[in-house]
Design a protein around this motif. Structure first.
Motif, short mmCIF file in Angstrom:
data_model
loop_
_atom_site.label_atom_id
_atom_site.label_comp_id
_atom_site.label_asym_id
_atom_site.label_seq_id
_atom_site.Cartn_x
_atom_site.Cartn_y
_atom_site.Cartn_z
N THR A 10 72.29 44.77 90.96
CA THR A 10 72.94 43.74 90.12
C THR A 10 71.94 43.22 89.09
N ASP A 11 70.72 42.94 89.51
CA ASP A 11 69.68 42.49 88.57
C ASP A 11 69.37 43.56 87.53
N ILE A 12 69.36 44.80 87.95
CA ILE A 12 69.06 45.90 87.02
C ILE A 12 70.14 46.02 85.95
N VAL A 13 71.42 45.99 86.35
CA VAL A 13 72.48 46.13 85.34
C VAL A 13 72.52 44.91 84.43
N MET A 14 72.20 43.73 84.96
CA MET A 14 72.15 42.54 84.11
C MET A 14 70.99 42.66 83.13
#
Length: 96
Positions: A10-14
């Motif tokens: 989730t942090d990566i895609v954000m």
């Protein structure tokens, strides 16, 4: 603290969405980030990344809702943002 693979993704895609906004030199706002995440989700075929994008969108929407209830943001003539937060003080403990 151990972060789950889901939280990391989730942090990566954000982060990917923020980087794309920065590359376009556009404003980095909650609305712009949400629009970019929605676009990315519409193009994504991987179900794991699709779920991560949905979690990222939910996180941004929660942030937008809490920002609206916590205070007021005002930009001055120099494009400096001032944030005035609502605090639950009744004034009894305030010293001037």
């Amino acid at each position: 603290m151990n972060r789950s693979d889901e939280e990391r993704l989730t942090d990566i895609v954000m982060g990917d969405a923020v980087l794309q906004l920065l590359q376009k030199a556009g404003p980095i706002t909650n609305s712009a980030l949400l629009d970019k995440l929605r676009f990315m989700a519409s193009m994504e075929s991987n179900s794991t990344r699709q779920k991560a994008l949905q979690r990222a969108m939910a996180e941004v929407m929660n942030n937008m809702q809490s920002s609206n209830t916590e205070g007021v943001t005002i930009k001055d003539t120099n494009n400096v943002t001032h944030i005035f937060r609502n605090r639950d003080n009744t004034g009894k403990d305030t010293q001037h």
